[in-house]
Write a protein that holds these residues in place. Structure first.
Motif, short mmCIF file in Angstrom:
data_model
loop_
_atom_site.label_atom_id
_atom_site.label_comp_id
_atom_site.label_asym_id
_atom_site.label_seq_id
_atom_site.Cartn_x
_atom_site.Cartn_y
_atom_site.Cartn_z
N PRO A 27 0.81 -1.23 0.00
CA PRO A 27 0.00 0.00 0.00
C PRO A 27 0.85 1.28 0.00
O PRO A 27 0.49 2.26 -0.64
CB PRO A 27 -0.83 -0.12 1.27
CG PRO A 27 -0.88 -1.58 1.56
CD PRO A 27 0.40 -2.15 1.06
N SER A 28 1.98 1.25 0.71
CA SER A 28 2.83 2.45 0.75
C SER A 28 3.36 2.78 -0.65
O SER A 28 3.48 3.95 -1.02
CB SER A 28 3.98 2.25 1.73
OG SER A 28 4.80 1.16 1.31
N TYR A 30 1.85 2.14 -3.49
CA TYR A 30 0.73 2.71 -4.25
C TYR A 30 0.50 4.16 -3.88
O TYR A 30 0.37 5.02 -4.75
CB TYR A 30 -0.55 1.90 -4.03
CG TYR A 30 -1.77 2.57 -4.61
CD1 TYR A 30 -1.96 2.63 -5.97
CD2 TYR A 30 -2.72 3.18 -3.78
CE1 TYR A 30 -3.06 3.26 -6.52
CE2 TYR A 30 -3.83 3.82 -4.31
CZ TYR A 30 -4.00 3.85 -5.68
OH TYR A 30 -5.08 4.48 -6.22
N TYR A 31 0.48 4.48 -2.58
CA TYR A 31 0.21 5.86 -2.14
C TYR A 31 1.37 6.80 -2.50
O TYR A 31 1.14 7.97 -2.83
CB TYR A 31 -0.11 5.91 -0.65
CG TYR A 31 -1.47 5.34 -0.35
CD1 TYR A 31 -2.61 5.98 -0.81
CD2 TYR A 31 -1.62 4.16 0.37
CE1 TYR A 31 -3.88 5.47 -0.56
CE2 TYR A 31 -2.88 3.64 0.62
CZ TYR A 31 -4.01 4.29 0.16
OH TYR A 31 -5.26 3.79 0.39
N ASN A 32 2.59 6.29 -2.44
CA ASN A 32 3.73 7.11 -2.87
C ASN A 32 3.62 7.43 -4.36
O ASN A 32 3.90 8.55 -4.79
CB ASN A 32 5.06 6.40 -2.59
CG ASN A 32 5.42 6.41 -1.13
OD1 ASN A 32 4.92 7.22 -0.35
ND2 ASN A 32 6.30 5.49 -0.75
N ARG A 34 0.85 7.51 -6.13
CA ARG A 34 -0.34 8.34 -6.36
C ARG A 34 -0.10 9.81 -6.01
O ARG A 34 -0.58 10.72 -6.69
CB ARG A 34 -1.49 7.80 -5.52
CG ARG A 34 -2.80 8.41 -5.84
CD ARG A 34 -3.89 7.63 -5.16
NE ARG A 34 -5.12 8.40 -5.24
CZ ARG A 34 -6.11 8.28 -4.40
NH1 ARG A 34 -6.02 7.43 -3.40
NH2 ARG A 34 -7.19 9.00 -4.54
N HIS A 35 0.69 10.06 -4.96
CA HIS A 35 0.92 11.43 -4.50
C HIS A 35 2.29 11.96 -4.93
O HIS A 35 2.77 12.96 -4.38
CB HIS A 35 0.80 11.50 -2.97
CG HIS A 35 -0.56 11.10 -2.48
ND1 HIS A 35 -1.69 11.83 -2.75
CD2 HIS A 35 -0.96 10.02 -1.75
CE1 HIS A 35 -2.74 11.25 -2.20
NE2 HIS A 35 -2.33 10.13 -1.59
#
Length: 160
Positions: A27-28, A30-32, A34-35
């Motif tokens: 998940p980290s 993916y969020y990295n 995405r942002h």
């Protein structure tokens, strides 16, 4: 590679946790992704690429050193030589100038003997010889001796 797929699966209505576990993405990560925002240096590099490309299109024979010097002398952005080299590699451009082939110079320590055969009109009875050193693949040397008849323009003998 799988990160753009996550958005496609989210649009189809799948749960994010199931998508990430199926694709084996943390998940980290993916969020990295995405942002993610480009850094100040990356923004500068992207802004310099059109400038370098424009200078290169104007002066196709300029290499990275000349383009860097040109950027220092003009009102455009100042670019170092190393940065110019890296950006030119990323853009896939290079100078069209080729280095000139410089024939290696031979150094002779012994005075050359005059060519007595050049001025002869009758070459009957004259033979020429030559010894050539050939290096083999096993780093040994072989000596090749030849005898030439200049009147008939034929090799009379070869010796190893």
């Amino acid at each position: 590679m799988g990160l753009p797929l996550v958005n496609q699966f989210l649009a189809q209505g799948y749960a994010l946790v199931r998508i990430l576990s199926a694709l084996k993405i943390k998940p980290s990560t993916y969020y990295n992704w995405r942002h993610w925002q480009p850094s100040r240096q990356e923004k500068r590099r992207e802004s310099l690429k059109p400038y370098i490309l424009d200078v290169w299109k104007t002066f196709k024979f300029y290499g990275y050193r000349r383009i860097a010097a040109y950027s220092q002398q003009t009102d455009g952005p100042k670019v170092s030589g190393y940065m110019t080299l890296k950006l030119m590699r990323e853009l896939g451009i290079k100078s069209r100038m080729q280095k000139r082939y410089r024939k290696p110079k031979t150094v002779v320590t012994v005075d050359q003997k005059p060519n007595l055969i050049r001025h002869l009109h009758d070459l009957s009875g004259v033979w020429q010889t030559d010894i050539t050193y050939i290096q083999l693949t096993n780093h040994r040397w072989v000596y090749l001796a030849t005898v030439l008849d200049p009147e008939k323009r034929k090799v009379l003998g070869i010796g190893l």
